[in-house]
Design a protein around this motif. Structure first.
Motif, PDB file in Angstrom:
ATOM      1  N   VAL A 104      45.640  17.849  68.033  1.00 33.78           N
ATOM      2  CA  VAL A 104      46.183  17.728  66.908  1.00 33.78           C
ATOM      3  C   VAL A 104      47.767  17.172  67.188  1.00 33.78           C
ATOM      4  O   VAL A 104      48.391  16.344  66.220  1.00 33.78           O
ATOM      5  CB  VAL A 104      46.343  18.884  65.715  1.00 33.78           C
ATOM      6  N   GLY A 105      47.911  17.230  68.176  1.00 27.91           N
ATOM      7  CA  GLY A 105      49.342  16.963  68.857  1.00 27.91           C
ATOM      8  C   GLY A 105      50.571  17.662  68.177  1.00 27.91           C
ATOM      9  O   GLY A 105      50.595  18.439  67.380  1.00 27.91           O
ATOM     10  N   GLU A 106      51.643  17.274  68.504  1.00 20.22           N
ATOM     11  CA  GLU A 106      52.949  17.842  68.118  1.00 20.22           C
ATOM     12  C   GLU A 106      53.277  17.748  66.606  1.00 20.22           C
ATOM     13  O   GLU A 106      54.184  18.545  66.102  1.00 20.22           O
ATOM     14  CB  GLU A 106      54.195  17.435  68.894  1.00 20.22           C
ATOM     15  N   THR A 107      52.772  17.012  65.923  1.00 17.08           N
ATOM     16  CA  THR A 107      52.921  16.647  64.343  1.00 17.08           C
ATOM     17  C   THR A 107      52.005  17.705  63.686  1.00 17.08           C
ATOM     18  O   THR A 107      51.912  17.599  62.450  1.00 17.08           O
ATOM     19  CB  THR A 107      52.698  15.185  63.832  1.00 17.08           C
ATOM     20  N   GLY A 108      50.909  18.191  64.387  1.00 16.66           N
ATOM     21  CA  GLY A 108      50.107  19.079  63.867  1.00 16.66           C
ATOM     22  C   GLY A 108      50.469  20.474  64.266  1.00 16.66           C
ATOM     23  O   GLY A 108      51.273  20.823  64.806  1.00 16.66           O
ATOM     24  N   ILE A 109      49.293  21.584  63.719  1.00 18.13           N
ATOM     25  CA  ILE A 109      49.881  22.803  63.915  1.00 18.13           C
ATOM     26  C   ILE A 109      48.358  23.438  64.010  1.00 18.13           C
ATOM     27  O   ILE A 109      47.531  23.250  63.312  1.00 18.13           O
ATOM     28  CB  ILE A 109      50.659  23.517  62.697  1.00 18.13           C
ATOM     29  N   ALA A 110      48.406  24.277  64.880  1.00 16.81           N
ATOM     30  CA  ALA A 110      47.046  25.332  64.948  1.00 16.81           C
ATOM     31  C   ALA A 110      47.311  26.750  65.070  1.00 16.81           C
ATOM     32  O   ALA A 110      48.031  27.158  65.661  1.00 16.81           O
ATOM     33  CB  ALA A 110      46.241  24.905  66.583  1.00 16.81           C
ATOM     34  N   TYR A 111      46.616  27.310  63.878  1.00 17.97           N
ATOM     35  CA  TYR A 111      46.767  28.715  63.685  1.00 17.97           C
ATOM     36  C   TYR A 111      45.845  29.560  64.371  1.00 17.97           C
ATOM     37  O   TYR A 111      44.583  28.869  64.257  1.00 17.97           O
ATOM     38  CB  TYR A 111      46.876  28.957  62.292  1.00 17.97           C
ATOM     39  N   GLY A 112      46.155  30.568  64.777  1.00 22.11           N
ATOM     40  CA  GLY A 112      44.879  31.617  65.240  1.00 22.11           C
ATOM     41  C   GLY A 112      45.108  32.834  64.420  1.00 22.11           C
ATOM     42  O   GLY A 112      46.134  33.409  64.378  1.00 22.11           O
ATOM     43  N   LEU A 113      43.930  33.438  64.070  1.00 22.58           N
ATOM     44  CA  LEU A 113      44.045  34.595  63.273  1.00 22.58           C
ATOM     45  C   LEU A 113      43.092  35.543  63.933  1.00 22.58           C
ATOM     46  O   LEU A 113      42.042  35.343  64.191  1.00 22.58           O
ATOM     47  CB  LEU A 113      43.550  34.246  61.760  1.00 22.58           C
ATOM     48  N   ASP A 114      43.886  36.750  64.223  1.00 17.75           N
ATOM     49  CA  ASP A 114      43.213  37.886  64.832  1.00 17.75           C
ATOM     50  C   ASP A 114      43.630  39.168  64.256  1.00 17.75           C
ATOM     51  O   ASP A 114      44.841  39.297  63.883  1.00 17.75           O
ATOM     52  CB  ASP A 114      43.099  37.791  66.451  1.00 17.75           C
ATOM     53  N   MET A 115      42.814  40.300  64.204  1.00 15.65           N
ATOM     54  CA  MET A 115      43.217  41.390  63.951  1.00 15.65           C
ATOM     55  C   MET A 115      43.516  42.439  64.998  1.00 15.65           C
ATOM     56  O   MET A 115      43.848  43.442  64.630  1.00 15.65           O
ATOM     57  CB  MET A 115      42.056  42.232  62.999  1.00 15.65           C
ATOM     58  N   THR A 116      43.279  41.901  66.082  1.00 17.64           N
ATOM     59  CA  THR A 116      43.563  42.823  67.363  1.00 17.64           C
ATOM     60  C   THR A 116      44.831  42.646  68.100  1.00 17.64           C
ATOM     61  O   THR A 116      45.032  41.420  68.525  1.00 17.64           O
ATOM     62  CB  THR A 116      42.509  42.627  68.408  1.00 17.64           C
ATOM     63  N   GLU A 117      45.906  43.397  68.160  1.00 14.66           N
ATOM     64  CA  GLU A 117      47.102  43.234  68.687  1.00 14.66           C
ATOM     65  C   GLU A 117      46.836  42.688  70.102  1.00 14.66           C
ATOM     66  O   GLU A 117      47.728  42.049  70.697  1.00 14.66           O
ATOM     67  CB  GLU A 117      47.953  44.790  68.727  1.00 14.66           C
ATOM     68  N   MET A 141      43.184  39.985  58.859  1.00 15.17           N
ATOM     69  CA  MET A 141      41.565  39.983  58.597  1.00 15.17           C
ATOM     70  C   MET A 141      41.201  38.739  58.035  1.00 15.17           C
ATOM     71  O   MET A 141      41.901  37.986  57.401  1.00 15.17           O
ATOM     72  CB  MET A 141      41.071  41.100  57.845  1.00 15.17           C
ATOM     73  N   ILE A 142      39.990  38.211  58.474  1.00 15.13           N
ATOM     74  CA  ILE A 142      39.247  36.973  58.168  1.00 15.13           C
ATOM     75  C   ILE A 142      38.863  37.220  56.691  1.00 15.13           C
ATOM     76  O   ILE A 142      38.813  35.836  56.014  1.00 15.13           O
ATOM     77  CB  ILE A 142      38.272  36.146  58.959  1.00 15.13           C
ATOM     78  N   GLU A 143      38.840  38.305  55.943  1.00 13.69           N
ATOM     79  CA  GLU A 143      38.601  38.452  54.613  1.00 13.69           C
ATOM     80  C   GLU A 143      39.926  38.284  53.713  1.00 13.69           C
ATOM     81  O   GLU A 143      39.592  38.383  52.668  1.00 13.69           O
ATOM     82  CB  GLU A 143      37.976  39.892  54.522  1.00 13.69           C
ATOM     83  N   GLU A 144      41.180  38.380  54.346  1.00 13.09           N
ATOM     84  CA  GLU A 144      42.299  38.127  53.640  1.00 13.09           C
ATOM     85  C   GLU A 144      43.172  37.273  54.562  1.00 13.09           C
ATOM     86  O   GLU A 144      44.227  37.948  55.201  1.00 13.09           O
ATOM     87  CB  GLU A 144      42.931  39.529  53.397  1.00 13.09           C
ATOM     88  N   ILE A 145      42.891  36.053  54.594  1.00 12.52           N
ATOM     89  CA  ILE A 145      43.747  35.160  55.360  1.00 12.52           C
ATOM     90  C   ILE A 145      45.331  34.832  54.764  1.00 12.52           C
ATOM     91  O   ILE A 145      45.533  34.761  53.820  1.00 12.52           O
ATOM     92  CB  ILE A 145      42.915  33.743  55.486  1.00 12.52           C
ATOM     93  N   PRO A 146      46.079  35.335  55.705  1.00 17.75           N
ATOM     94  CA  PRO A 146      47.548  35.260  55.334  1.00 17.75           C
ATOM     95  C   PRO A 146      48.129  33.673  55.377  1.00 17.75           C
ATOM     96  O   PRO A 146      49.113  33.880  55.912  1.00 17.75           O
ATOM     97  CB  PRO A 146      48.323  36.210  56.235  1.00 17.75           C
ATOM     98  N   PRO A 168      30.841  37.138  51.844  1.00 20.72           N
ATOM     99  CA  PRO A 168      31.427  36.429  50.640  1.00 20.72           C
ATOM    100  C   PRO A 168      33.058  36.260  50.589  1.00 20.72           C
ATOM    101  O   PRO A 168      33.380  35.166  50.353  1.00 20.72           O
ATOM    102  CB  PRO A 168      30.811  37.169  49.580  1.00 20.72           C
ATOM    103  N   SER A 169      33.708  37.425  50.938  1.00 17.80           N
ATOM    104  CA  SER A 169      35.147  37.375  51.059  1.00 17.80           C
ATOM    105  C   SER A 169      35.652  36.284  52.095  1.00 17.80           C
ATOM    106  O   SER A 169      36.708  35.541  51.705  1.00 17.80           O
ATOM    107  CB  SER A 169      35.801  38.524  51.111  1.00 17.80           C
ATOM    108  N   VAL A 170      34.892  36.153  53.244  1.00 16.40           N
ATOM    109  CA  VAL A 170      35.303  35.295  54.079  1.00 16.40           C
ATOM    110  C   VAL A 170      35.211  33.670  53.802  1.00 16.40           C
ATOM    111  O   VAL A 170      36.008  33.002  53.713  1.00 16.40           O
ATOM    112  CB  VAL A 170      34.572  35.770  55.549  1.00 16.40           C
ATOM    113  N   LEU A 171      34.082  33.575  53.302  1.00 16.00           N
ATOM    114  CA  LEU A 171      33.593  32.284  52.870  1.00 16.00           C
ATOM    115  C   LEU A 171      34.611  31.769  51.710  1.00 16.00           C
ATOM    116  O   LEU A 171      35.013  30.658  51.519  1.00 16.00           O
ATOM    117  CB  LEU A 171      32.376  32.178  52.418  1.00 16.00           C
ATOM    118  N   SER A 172      34.703  32.859  50.758  1.00 17.35           N
ATOM    119  CA  SER A 172      35.720  32.271  49.597  1.00 17.35           C
ATOM    120  C   SER A 172      37.072  32.204  50.176  1.00 17.35           C
ATOM    121  O   SER A 172      37.848  31.059  49.624  1.00 17.35           O
ATOM    122  CB  SER A 172      35.762  33.555  48.623  1.00 17.35           C
ATOM    123  N   GLU A 173      37.709  32.934  51.076  1.00 19.07           N
ATOM    124  CA  GLU A 173      39.023  32.686  51.677  1.00 19.07           C
ATOM    125  C   GLU A 173      38.823  31.489  52.492  1.00 19.07           C
ATOM    126  O   GLU A 173      40.028  30.557  52.466  1.00 19.07           O
ATOM    127  CB  GLU A 173      39.207  34.016  52.714  1.00 19.07           C
TER     128      GLU A 173
END
Length: 273
Positions: A104-117, A141-146, A168-173
């Motif tokens: 996505v290059g420098e004009t884009g952004i890539a987020y990573g979500l994980d629950m494990t420190e 958590m992927i059920e509550e995406i921040p 269902p919560s994951v897909l909804s989020e």
């Protein structure tokens, strides 16, 4: 007296196993998953680094490659574009975030979500070593995406949705955070429709990415209920009898009306673990 539910216990077990995996890589273990593997064995060609080509592995720090525990390569179908915002659910050691950030290059952004420190720390280290400046790693958590609604162009994930105890919560989020017309490219384990939740449970553990898998039809119904259209689920290779690694693609509808979410009864409700 403990107030933990079965879902809490399963989530804690997943967190523990992936923390072990991160520590094993950090300690230069030869096996990213340590003793008691996460998504079974990543050394047999069905899991992990073998699913990425040589050019992709060459873009990554060794620790990111070792920490790869997925069942596919979502970037092979995600068709990322310059300037897009990407979200990787269950980003682990950061392999897909790093590769996405480059695309996505420098004009884009890539987020990573994980629950494990431990995985988040490893991913941040890997991204820094790779010279990536447009990657952001979030704890949650992927059920509550921040992330705010309508803020992401593409959601990817690699063998993580099947680990959730509330799909269902994951897909909804996912539907909530995607912009209208946004898309998904998810690698996941998916069961053949003929298998009952009990039969899926017989084929492997929840933490091993088998027992908690949705069937193809359950996935289709869940995504459509969460506001997606053009759902396409393609089996790529078998990981257990009747259970397949699959690529899941869909587009968020541009229509604002969403129907109610159905109850998706996968193996976690069958007392499998």
């Amino acid at each position: 007296m403990s107030t933990k539910t079965n879902a809490d216990e399963l989530r804690d077990e997943v967190r523990r196993r992936y923390a072990e995996a991160a520590r094993a890589v950090t300690e230069a273990s030869s096996c990213g998953c340590g003793s008691g593997s996460c998504c079974e064995s990543e050394t047999d060609g069905r899991w992990g680094e073998a699913l990425y080509d040589d050019d992709q592995r060459g873009e990554l720090p060794e620790a990111a490659v070792l920490a790869s525990l997925g069942c596919g390569n979502p970037l092979a179908v995600a068709e990322l574009r310059e300037g897009e915002t990407i979200l990787d659910l269950g980003s682990g050691g950061g392999i897909d975030v790093i590769l996405s950030a480059r695309r996505v290059g420098e004009t884009g952004i890539a987020y990573g979500l994980d629950m494990t420190e431990e995985m988040l720390a490893l991913a941040r280290k890997n991204a820094a070593e790779a010279g990536i400046r447009n990657a952001v790693f979030l704890k949650g958590m992927i059920e509550e995406i921040p992330l705010p609604a309508d803020s992401v162009d593409v959601v990817i994930s690699n063998c993580v949705v099947n680990l959730s105890v509330d799909k269902p919560s994951v897909l909804s989020e996912i539907g909530r955070v995607l912009k209208p017309g946004g898309r998904i490219g998810i690698s996941d384990v998916v069961a053949e429709d003929r298998l009952s939740p009990e039969e899926r449970a017989e084929r492997g553990s929840h933490v091993g990415c088998i027992a908690g898998a949705l069937s193809r039809r359950e996935y289709e119904v869940g995504l459509e209920a969460a506001g997606f259209e053009g759902v396409d689920i393609t089996f790529t290779h078998e990981v257990a009898e009747g259970m397949h690694a699959a690529i899941v693609k869909a587009v968020k509808t541009t229509q604002p009306e969403l129907v109610g979410l159905p109850v998706i009864r996968a193996a976690e409700s069958a007392g499998c673990c």
